[in-house]
Design a protein around this motif. Structure first.
Motif, PDB file in Angstrom:
ATOM      1  N   ARG A  85      -2.650   0.544 -13.931  1.00 21.19           N
ATOM      2  CA  ARG A  85      -2.903   1.148 -12.611  1.00 21.19           C
ATOM      3  C   ARG A  85      -4.063   0.442 -11.908  1.00 21.19           C
ATOM      4  O   ARG A  85      -3.986   0.114 -10.718  1.00 21.19           O
ATOM      5  CB  ARG A  85      -3.195   2.638 -12.778  1.00 21.19           C
ATOM      6  CG  ARG A  85      -3.414   3.355 -11.444  1.00 21.19           C
ATOM      7  CD  ARG A  85      -3.548   4.865 -11.618  1.00 21.19           C
ATOM      8  NE  ARG A  85      -2.240   5.466 -11.897  1.00 21.19           N
ATOM      9  CZ  ARG A  85      -1.878   5.950 -13.066  1.00 21.19           C
ATOM     10  NH1 ARG A  85      -2.705   5.900 -14.090  1.00 21.19           N
ATOM     11  NH2 ARG A  85      -0.682   6.469 -13.238  1.00 21.19           N
TER      12      ARG A  85
ATOM     13  N   ARG B  31      -0.855   5.420  -7.541  1.00 20.55           N
ATOM     14  CA  ARG B  31      -2.159   6.101  -7.551  1.00 20.55           C
ATOM     15  C   ARG B  31      -2.072   7.425  -8.319  1.00 20.55           C
ATOM     16  O   ARG B  31      -0.999   8.037  -8.429  1.00 20.55           O
ATOM     17  CB  ARG B  31      -2.662   6.336  -6.122  1.00 20.55           C
ATOM     18  CG  ARG B  31      -1.867   7.349  -5.321  1.00 20.55           C
ATOM     19  CD  ARG B  31      -2.547   7.636  -3.982  1.00 20.55           C
ATOM     20  NE  ARG B  31      -1.710   8.478  -3.135  1.00 20.55           N
ATOM     21  CZ  ARG B  31      -1.621   9.797  -3.252  1.00 20.55           C
ATOM     22  NH1 ARG B  31      -2.299  10.420  -4.193  1.00 20.55           N
ATOM     23  NH2 ARG B  31      -0.841  10.492  -2.437  1.00 20.55           N
TER      24      ARG B  31
ATOM     25  N   HIS C 154       0.828  -1.206   0.000  1.00 21.89           N
ATOM     26  CA  HIS C 154       0.000   0.000   0.000  1.00 21.89           C
ATOM     27  C   HIS C 154       0.869   1.265   0.000  1.00 21.89           C
ATOM     28  O   HIS C 154       0.517   2.270  -0.628  1.00 21.89           O
ATOM     29  CB  HIS C 154      -0.948  -0.002   1.212  1.00 21.89           C
ATOM     30  CG  HIS C 154      -2.135  -0.890   1.023  1.00 21.89           C
ATOM     31  ND1 HIS C 154      -2.118  -2.241   1.329  1.00 21.89           N
ATOM     32  CD2 HIS C 154      -3.371  -0.631   0.520  1.00 21.89           C
ATOM     33  CE1 HIS C 154      -3.295  -2.774   1.042  1.00 21.89           C
ATOM     34  NE2 HIS C 154      -4.077  -1.830   0.543  1.00 21.89           N
ATOM     35  N   HIS C 155       1.990   1.186   0.686  1.00 19.23           N
ATOM     36  CA  HIS C 155       2.896   2.341   0.712  1.00 19.23           C
ATOM     37  C   HIS C 155       3.453   2.611  -0.685  1.00 19.23           C
ATOM     38  O   HIS C 155       3.493   3.765  -1.141  1.00 19.23           O
ATOM     39  CB  HIS C 155       4.050   2.075   1.690  1.00 19.23           C
ATOM     40  CG  HIS C 155       5.062   3.181   1.733  1.00 19.23           C
ATOM     41  ND1 HIS C 155       4.848   4.363   2.404  1.00 19.23           N
ATOM     42  CD2 HIS C 155       6.294   3.299   1.148  1.00 19.23           C
ATOM     43  CE1 HIS C 155       5.900   5.154   2.249  1.00 19.23           C
ATOM     44  NE2 HIS C 155       6.787   4.533   1.486  1.00 19.23           N
TER      45      HIS C 155
ATOM     46  N   PHE D 275       2.143   1.692  -3.551  1.00 21.96           N
ATOM     47  CA  PHE D 275       1.028   2.131  -4.401  1.00 21.96           C
ATOM     48  C   PHE D 275       0.751   3.622  -4.202  1.00 21.96           C
ATOM     49  O   PHE D 275       0.594   4.375  -5.171  1.00 21.96           O
ATOM     50  CB  PHE D 275      -0.232   1.318  -4.099  1.00 21.96           C
ATOM     51  CG  PHE D 275      -1.394   1.657  -4.987  1.00 21.96           C
ATOM     52  CD1 PHE D 275      -1.543   1.046  -6.224  1.00 21.96           C
ATOM     53  CD2 PHE D 275      -2.344   2.608  -4.602  1.00 21.96           C
ATOM     54  CE1 PHE D 275      -2.614   1.367  -7.070  1.00 21.96           C
ATOM     55  CE2 PHE D 275      -3.406   2.941  -5.431  1.00 21.96           C
ATOM     56  CZ  PHE D 275      -3.549   2.317  -6.663  1.00 21.96           C
ATOM     57  N   ASP D 276       0.697   4.036  -2.942  1.00 18.73           N
ATOM     58  CA  ASP D 276       0.398   5.443  -2.634  1.00 18.73           C
ATOM     59  C   ASP D 276       1.509   6.387  -3.086  1.00 18.73           C
ATOM     60  O   ASP D 276       1.255   7.536  -3.439  1.00 18.73           O
ATOM     61  CB  ASP D 276       0.180   5.622  -1.123  1.00 18.73           C
ATOM     62  CG  ASP D 276      -1.156   5.058  -0.665  1.00 18.73           C
ATOM     63  OD1 ASP D 276      -2.046   4.868  -1.520  1.00 18.73           O
ATOM     64  OD2 ASP D 276      -1.309   4.789   0.545  1.00 18.73           O
ATOM     65  N   GLU D 277       2.745   5.886  -3.082  1.00 17.30           N
ATOM     66  CA  GLU D 277       3.879   6.742  -3.442  1.00 17.30           C
ATOM     67  C   GLU D 277       4.109   6.833  -4.942  1.00 17.30           C
ATOM     68  O   GLU D 277       4.512   7.888  -5.454  1.00 17.30           O
ATOM     69  CB  GLU D 277       5.148   6.241  -2.751  1.00 17.30           C
ATOM     70  CG  GLU D 277       6.324   7.194  -2.901  1.00 17.30           C
ATOM     71  CD  GLU D 277       7.502   6.814  -2.010  1.00 17.30           C
ATOM     72  OE1 GLU D 277       8.442   7.625  -1.910  1.00 17.30           O
ATOM     73  OE2 GLU D 277       7.484   5.719  -1.414  1.00 17.30           O
ATOM     74  N   TYR D 278       3.826   5.712  -5.672  1.00 18.42           N
ATOM     75  CA  TYR D 278       4.200   5.678  -7.089  1.00 18.42           C
ATOM     76  C   TYR D 278       3.062   5.418  -8.081  1.00 18.42           C
ATOM     77  O   TYR D 278       3.170   5.800  -9.247  1.00 18.42           O
ATOM     78  CB  TYR D 278       5.251   4.584  -7.323  1.00 18.42           C
ATOM     79  CG  TYR D 278       6.548   4.797  -6.589  1.00 18.42           C
ATOM     80  CD1 TYR D 278       7.508   5.690  -7.057  1.00 18.42           C
ATOM     81  CD2 TYR D 278       6.827   4.084  -5.420  1.00 18.42           C
ATOM     82  CE1 TYR D 278       8.711   5.881  -6.389  1.00 18.42           C
ATOM     83  CE2 TYR D 278       8.029   4.264  -4.735  1.00 18.42           C
ATOM     84  CZ  TYR D 278       8.961   5.161  -5.222  1.00 18.42           C
ATOM     85  OH  TYR D 278      10.149   5.346  -4.558  1.00 18.42           O
TER      86      TYR D 278
ATOM     87  N   ALA E  27       0.056  10.646  -7.343  1.00 24.62           N
ATOM     88  CA  ALA E  27       0.984  10.206  -6.286  1.00 24.62           C
ATOM     89  C   ALA E  27       2.193  11.134  -6.292  1.00 24.62           C
ATOM     90  O   ALA E  27       2.536  11.704  -7.337  1.00 24.62           O
ATOM     91  CB  ALA E  27       1.425   8.766  -6.534  1.00 24.62           C
TER      92      ALA E  27
ATOM     93  N   GLU F  87       4.541   9.751  -8.957  1.00 26.49           N
ATOM     94  CA  GLU F  87       3.758   8.954  -9.901  1.00 26.49           C
ATOM     95  C   GLU F  87       4.553   8.553 -11.145  1.00 26.49           C
ATOM     96  O   GLU F  87       5.167   9.384 -11.805  1.00 26.49           O
ATOM     97  CB  GLU F  87       2.515   9.752 -10.334  1.00 26.49           C
ATOM     98  CG  GLU F  87       1.578   8.966 -11.229  1.00 26.49           C
ATOM     99  CD  GLU F  87       0.345   9.775 -11.634  1.00 26.49           C
ATOM    100  OE1 GLU F  87      -0.449   9.274 -12.448  1.00 26.49           O
ATOM    101  OE2 GLU F  87       0.195  10.916 -11.138  1.00 26.49           O
TER     102      GLU F  87
ATOM    103  N   LYS G   9      -4.044  -1.922  -8.544  1.00 26.16           N
ATOM    104  CA  LYS G   9      -4.938  -1.598  -7.425  1.00 26.16           C
ATOM    105  C   LYS G   9      -5.716  -2.840  -6.999  1.00 26.16           C
ATOM    106  O   LYS G   9      -5.877  -3.109  -5.798  1.00 26.16           O
ATOM    107  CB  LYS G   9      -5.909  -0.482  -7.846  1.00 26.16           C
ATOM    108  CG  LYS G   9      -6.806   0.012  -6.727  1.00 26.16           C
ATOM    109  CD  LYS G   9      -7.661   1.177  -7.213  1.00 26.16           C
ATOM    110  CE  LYS G   9      -8.554   1.700  -6.090  1.00 26.16           C
ATOM    111  NZ  LYS G   9      -9.391   2.851  -6.556  1.00 26.16           N
TER     112      LYS G   9
END
Length: 201
Positions: free
Chosen positions: A136, A122, A114-115, A117-120, A125, A128, A140
């Motif tokens: 993507r 979403r 999740h970390h 995903f949130d950093e790169y 981000a 991103e 998810k």
């Protein structure tokens, strides 16, 4: 995005010069002594070069993108170059995925997934990466039951993007070409020197 020195904004040109200077110093120091200190994050790479000299390593980076990614020195140099193009997030994501695959704890795996995903991954981000909407969404979905392979598709597409786009520019960059020229000269000098020269005592 910065493509050539002629079109570099001042800040980007300064970064390119810093990259060239730091790697030049790194090459010089690594040839002189592995005990020489004070070359920041590149120092650890020198101490981990066991089978090939730094000069051979530098010259090998142009052989293949895999060779570059498998070289600690190469990754450090490529990361420095990507910073001049403001696209270092691609390599950082790829490296994060490589570390992610080593996690064995299911709890830690889910948290780290999740970390990342949130950093790169979403939308919007902080770092991103450039992937398509389908990738993507697939990533998810994979997070619902995180495994070591949940980022494989996104990582693969990011790797391909770097190999086809950033890697050729890295090899053509003045910084790498100058470094390769120094490495080639050092390597040639070493091979031409006599292994046992007479003592002048």
């Amino acid at each position: 995005m910065c493509r050539t020195l002629a079109t570099f904004p001042n800040t980007c040109l300064e970064r390119a010069k810093e990259f060239k200077t730091r790697l030049g110093i790194f090459l010089h120091k690594s040839e002189l002594s592995s005990d020489t200190g004070g070359i920041s994050k590149f120092e650890w790479a020198t101490k981990h070069s066991k089978e090939r000299s730094f000069s051979e390593d530098v010259l090998g980076w142009k052989d293949s993108f895999d060779f570059l990614l498998n070289s600690k020195n190469g990754v450090a140099a490529f990361h420095a170059f990507l910073k001049t193009e403001f696209s270092e997030e691609n390599l950082e994501f790829w490296l994060a995925c490589e570390e992610f695959k080593k996690i064995r704890s299911a709890t830690k795996l889910a948290s780290r997934a999740h970390h990342i995903f949130d950093e790169y991954i979403r939308s919007e981000a902080p770092k991103e990466v450039n992937i398509d909407h389908e990738t993507r969404e697939l990533t998810k979905t994979n997070l619902q039951a995180a495994t070591t392979s949940c980022f494989d598709v996104a990582q693969g597409k990011t790797r391909t993007l770097m190999e086809k786009d950033s890697y050729p520019r890295f090899l053509k960059s003045p910084a790498y070409r100058d470094l390769a020229a120094q490495a080639s000269a050092t390597s040639t000098s070493a091979s031409n020197s006599s292994p046992a020269e007479p003592s002048h005592t």
